[in-house]
Enzyme design. Structure first.
Site, PDB file in Angstrom:
ATOM      1  N   THR A   1     -41.374 -29.843  17.091  1.00  0.00           N
ATOM      2  CA  THR A   1     -39.679 -29.777  16.416  1.00  0.00           C
ATOM      3  C   THR A   1     -39.634 -31.528  15.966  1.00  0.00           C
ATOM      4  O   THR A   1     -40.678 -31.606  16.483  1.00  0.00           O
ATOM      5  CB  THR A   1     -39.099 -28.900  17.020  1.00  0.00           C
ATOM      6  OG1 THR A   1     -37.613 -29.069  16.614  1.00  0.00           O
ATOM      7  CG2 THR A   1     -38.572 -29.659  18.352  1.00  0.00           C
TER       8      THR A   1
ATOM      9  N   LYS B   1     -43.561 -32.324  13.714  1.00  0.00           N
ATOM     10  CA  LYS B   1     -44.734 -31.779  12.571  1.00  0.00           C
ATOM     11  C   LYS B   1     -45.000 -31.925  11.587  1.00  0.00           C
ATOM     12  O   LYS B   1     -46.354 -31.148  12.011  1.00  0.00           O
ATOM     13  CB  LYS B   1     -43.155 -30.516  12.081  1.00  0.00           C
ATOM     14  CG  LYS B   1     -42.760 -29.675  13.027  1.00  0.00           C
ATOM     15  CD  LYS B   1     -41.434 -28.562  12.067  1.00  0.00           C
ATOM     16  CE  LYS B   1     -40.599 -27.811  13.314  1.00  0.00           C
ATOM     17  NZ  LYS B   1     -39.776 -26.997  12.344  1.00  0.00           N
TER      18      LYS B   1
ATOM     19  N   ASP C   1     -41.235 -20.893  11.312  1.00  0.00           N
ATOM     20  CA  ASP C   1     -40.224 -20.956  10.402  1.00  0.00           C
ATOM     21  C   ASP C   1     -39.968 -19.901   9.129  1.00  0.00           C
ATOM     22  O   ASP C   1     -39.399 -19.528   9.081  1.00  0.00           O
ATOM     23  CB  ASP C   1     -39.907 -22.588   9.430  1.00  0.00           C
ATOM     24  CG  ASP C   1     -40.078 -23.365  11.341  1.00  0.00           C
ATOM     25  OD1 ASP C   1     -39.610 -22.375  12.191  1.00  0.00           O
ATOM     26  OD2 ASP C   1     -40.490 -24.815  11.214  1.00  0.00           O
TER      27      ASP C   1
ATOM     28  N   GLY D   1     -31.271 -27.763  -1.397  1.00  0.00           N
ATOM     29  CA  GLY D   1     -31.692 -28.582  -0.377  1.00  0.00           C
ATOM     30  C   GLY D   1     -33.395 -28.760  -0.398  1.00  0.00           C
ATOM     31  O   GLY D   1     -34.120 -27.568  -0.987  1.00  0.00           O
TER      32      GLY D   1
ATOM     33  N   GLY E   1     -36.051 -30.911   1.209  1.00  0.00           N
ATOM     34  CA  GLY E   1     -36.967 -31.937   2.577  1.00  0.00           C
ATOM     35  C   GLY E   1     -37.700 -30.913   3.383  1.00  0.00           C
ATOM     36  O   GLY E   1     -38.348 -29.473   3.217  1.00  0.00           O
TER      37      GLY E   1
ATOM     38  N   ALA F   1     -32.159 -34.196  -6.914  1.00  0.00           N
ATOM     39  CA  ALA F   1     -33.064 -33.618  -8.673  1.00  0.00           C
ATOM     40  C   ALA F   1     -34.438 -33.479  -8.176  1.00  0.00           C
ATOM     41  O   ALA F   1     -35.402 -32.870  -7.870  1.00  0.00           O
ATOM     42  CB  ALA F   1     -32.051 -34.014  -9.797  1.00  0.00           C
TER      43      ALA F   1
ATOM     44  N   LYS G   1     -36.914 -35.115  -6.487  1.00  0.00           N
ATOM     45  CA  LYS G   1     -37.494 -34.158  -5.230  1.00  0.00           C
ATOM     46  C   LYS G   1     -37.172 -32.971  -4.919  1.00  0.00           C
ATOM     47  O   LYS G   1     -38.445 -32.147  -5.247  1.00  0.00           O
ATOM     48  CB  LYS G   1     -36.732 -34.337  -3.843  1.00  0.00           C
ATOM     49  CG  LYS G   1     -37.639 -35.499  -2.939  1.00  0.00           C
ATOM     50  CD  LYS G   1     -36.274 -36.231  -1.875  1.00  0.00           C
ATOM     51  CE  LYS G   1     -36.475 -35.167  -0.512  1.00  0.00           C
ATOM     52  NZ  LYS G   1     -35.743 -35.529   0.592  1.00  0.00           N
TER      53      LYS G   1
ATOM     54  N   TYR H   1     -27.563 -23.804  12.961  1.00  0.00           N
ATOM     55  CA  TYR H   1     -26.346 -22.705  13.999  1.00  0.00           C
ATOM     56  C   TYR H   1     -25.601 -23.752  14.624  1.00  0.00           C
ATOM     57  O   TYR H   1     -25.569 -24.670  15.069  1.00  0.00           O
ATOM     58  CB  TYR H   1     -27.206 -22.032  14.672  1.00  0.00           C
ATOM     59  CG  TYR H   1     -28.052 -22.242  14.924  1.00  0.00           C
ATOM     60  CD1 TYR H   1     -29.093 -22.686  15.176  1.00  0.00           C
ATOM     61  CD2 TYR H   1     -27.989 -22.286  16.588  1.00  0.00           C
ATOM     62  CE1 TYR H   1     -29.747 -22.771  16.143  1.00  0.00           C
ATOM     63  CE2 TYR H   1     -28.328 -22.845  17.629  1.00  0.00           C
ATOM     64  CZ  TYR H   1     -30.067 -23.541  17.406  1.00  0.00           C
ATOM     65  OH  TYR H   1     -30.578 -24.256  18.045  1.00  0.00           O
TER      66      TYR H   1
ATOM     67  N   GLN I   1     -38.710 -17.357  14.105  1.00  0.00           N
ATOM     68  CA  GLN I   1     -39.891 -18.005  14.547  1.00  0.00           C
ATOM     69  C   GLN I   1     -40.579 -18.431  15.804  1.00  0.00           C
ATOM     70  O   GLN I   1     -41.786 -18.211  16.090  1.00  0.00           O
ATOM     71  CB  GLN I   1     -39.360 -19.635  13.922  1.00  0.00           C
ATOM     72  CG  GLN I   1     -38.841 -20.235  14.242  1.00  0.00           C
ATOM     73  CD  GLN I   1     -39.408 -21.005  15.843  1.00  0.00           C
ATOM     74  OE1 GLN I   1     -40.306 -21.643  16.382  1.00  0.00           O
ATOM     75  NE2 GLN I   1     -38.761 -21.127  16.694  1.00  0.00           N
TER      76      GLN I   1
HETATM   77  P1  ATR Z   1     -35.542 -31.711   7.665  1.00  0.00           P
HETATM   78  O1  ATR Z   1     -36.802 -32.036   7.778  1.00  0.00           O
HETATM   79  O2  ATR Z   1     -34.788 -30.873   7.991  1.00  0.00           O
HETATM   80  O3  ATR Z   1     -35.776 -30.909   5.822  1.00  0.00           O
HETATM   81  P2  ATR Z   1     -35.724 -34.280   5.036  1.00  0.00           P
HETATM   82  O4  ATR Z   1     -36.462 -33.582   4.540  1.00  0.00           O
HETATM   83  O5  ATR Z   1     -34.574 -35.229   5.291  1.00  0.00           O
HETATM   84  O6  ATR Z   1     -35.206 -32.688   6.374  1.00  0.00           O
HETATM   85  O7  ATR Z   1     -34.543 -33.154   3.891  1.00  0.00           O
HETATM   86  C1  ATR Z   1     -33.193 -33.037   4.178  1.00  0.00           C
HETATM   87  C2  ATR Z   1     -32.122 -32.331   3.315  1.00  0.00           C
HETATM   88  O8  ATR Z   1     -30.875 -32.823   3.024  1.00  0.00           O
HETATM   89  C3  ATR Z   1     -32.624 -33.376   1.912  1.00  0.00           C
HETATM   90  O9  ATR Z   1     -32.858 -32.079   0.878  1.00  0.00           O
HETATM   91  C4  ATR Z   1     -31.297 -33.435   1.305  1.00  0.00           C
HETATM   92  O10 ATR Z   1     -31.125 -34.349   0.124  1.00  0.00           O
HETATM   93  P3  ATR Z   1     -31.259 -35.440  -0.424  1.00  0.00           P
HETATM   94  O11 ATR Z   1     -33.346 -35.351  -0.633  1.00  0.00           O
HETATM   95  O12 ATR Z   1     -31.276 -35.815  -1.451  1.00  0.00           O
HETATM   96  O13 ATR Z   1     -31.773 -36.520   0.762  1.00  0.00           O
HETATM   97  C5  ATR Z   1     -30.408 -33.148   2.021  1.00  0.00           C
HETATM   98  N1  ATR Z   1     -29.289 -33.752   2.357  1.00  0.00           N
HETATM   99  C6  ATR Z   1     -28.619 -34.302   3.701  1.00  0.00           C
HETATM  100  N2  ATR Z   1     -27.257 -34.937   3.457  1.00  0.00           N
HETATM  101  C7  ATR Z   1     -26.590 -34.322   2.648  1.00  0.00           C
HETATM  102  C8  ATR Z   1     -25.489 -34.472   2.186  1.00  0.00           C
HETATM  103  N3  ATR Z   1     -24.339 -34.420   2.701  1.00  0.00           N
HETATM  104  N4  ATR Z   1     -24.977 -33.260   0.949  1.00  0.00           N
HETATM  105  C9  ATR Z   1     -26.180 -32.447  -0.135  1.00  0.00           C
HETATM  106  N5  ATR Z   1     -27.393 -32.867   1.386  1.00  0.00           N
HETATM  107  C10 ATR Z   1     -27.951 -33.464   1.926  1.00  0.00           C
END
Ligand code: ATR
Length: 273
Positions: free
Chosen positions: A62, A66, A103, A127, A129, A154, A156, A216, A244
């Site tokens: 985790t 990863k 996942d 999202g 990420g 956008a 990304k 959750y 998962q």
């Molecule tokens: P994870 O591994 O959990 O996906 P990450 O790679 O850091 O973590 O990605 C976090 C995601 O949540 C990203 O899509 C981020 O948007 P950005 O790419 O613009 O940073 C999104 N995110 C985090 N906080 C947010 C918020 N307050 N509002 C909208 N999107 C958010």
């Protein structure tokens, strides 16, 4: 020697994986030992090697390891290659390390088992990420009509979607490019952690739509509260967590546990906490 498994994280004390796998082991009669191990931030590979030397046969991985787990594997499943991340390590007969990510299949199974039709559905994923990258291949494998990835940044989302265009009708952009209605909306941002809600249009949901938050907690996330107020069926990520884990357990032991009682167990312990 009893087969050993663990979850690696940093921090890891909060992980519910030991409870889940203990329940799976009891249910299936598999004699395994499963613990949580806090690996050092600068030597994940060393922690895995040390675990194997002590009888480790496999592990879950985790945050934040990863991607490092992905890099240390000798062989990878196709979905792990796509995800560029690994949450399941398996020790092979010749000492080689095989990596998979469960996942996405966990998310899909939780949705499908609860009557959510994905084939032919208009899906929106919020999202862009690592969490979202990890679920796109299994989601596209269900043959949705379309899948739009929307993100605060956008570019990304557009770049992420581009990596998957060979698998289906997928595109990405900013929240301002979200044009509903959608049958399934999955929140994979970490916004819920901060109690934030991505800016979403009022007419997001089609009739009978499902809203899913990969997060959750004891209470519904702000996204799920917002979705419930607009008539969507809501599910949080507890089911995905258990599914998962069940897929990892299956990869290690060849037995598929019954996830429903374990989900109930976790739900009760969440409500009590
Ligand atoms: P994870 O591994 O959990 O996906 P990450 O790679 O850091 O973590 O990605 C976090 C995601 O949540 C990203 O899509 C981020 O948007 P950005 O790419 O613009 O940073 C999104 N995110 C985090 N906080 C947010 C918020 N307050 N509002 C909208 N999107 C958010």
């Amino acid at each position: 020697m009893i087969d050993r498994y663990c979850v690696f994280g940093h921090p890891v004390a909060h992980s519910r994986s030991p409870i889940i796998h203990a329940a799976f082991a009891e249910q299936t009669g598999e004699a395994i030992d499963y613990t949580a191990i806090e690996a050092p931030l600068d030597d994940f590979a060393g922690a895995w090697r040390a675990f194997v030397a002590e009888g480790g046969r496999g592990a879950n991985v985790t945050v934040p390891f990863k991607e490092e787990a992905f890099r240390l594997c000798d062989t990878l499943s196709r979905r792990a290659q796509r995800a560029r991340a690994v949450n399941t390590l398996i020790l092979g007969g010749n000492g080689e390390t095989y990596g998979d990510t469960t996942d996405g299949v966990g998310l899909v199974r939780d949705l499908v088992d609860h009557g959510v039709a994905l084939e032919g559905a208009r899906i929106l994923v919020l999202g862009a990420g690592g969490a979202v990258r990890g679920v796109l291949e299994p989601l596209l494998a269900t043959r949705p009509a379309s899948l739009f990835v929307a993100n605060r940044t956008a570019e990304k989302a557009a770049e992420l979607a581009e990596d998957f265009t060979d698998l289906g009708d997928i595109a990405g952009g900013g929240f301002d490019a979200v044009a509903g209605p959608f049958d399934v909306v999955i929140n994979g941002t970490s916004a819920s952690l901060a109690g934030d809600l991505p800016p979403l249009p009022e007419d997001l949901f089609a009739a009978g739509a499902t809203a899913y938050d990969m997060m959750y907690g004891a209470e519904p996330t702000v996204f799920l509260q917002w979705a419930a107020e607009r008539g969507a069926r809501c599910r949080d990520g507890l089911g995905m967590l258990v599914e998962q884990a069940a897929e990892s357990f299956f990869q290690w032991r060849g037995k598929r546990p019954d996830t429903a009682p374990v989900r109930e167990l976790l739900r009760r312990s969440l409500s009590a906490s």
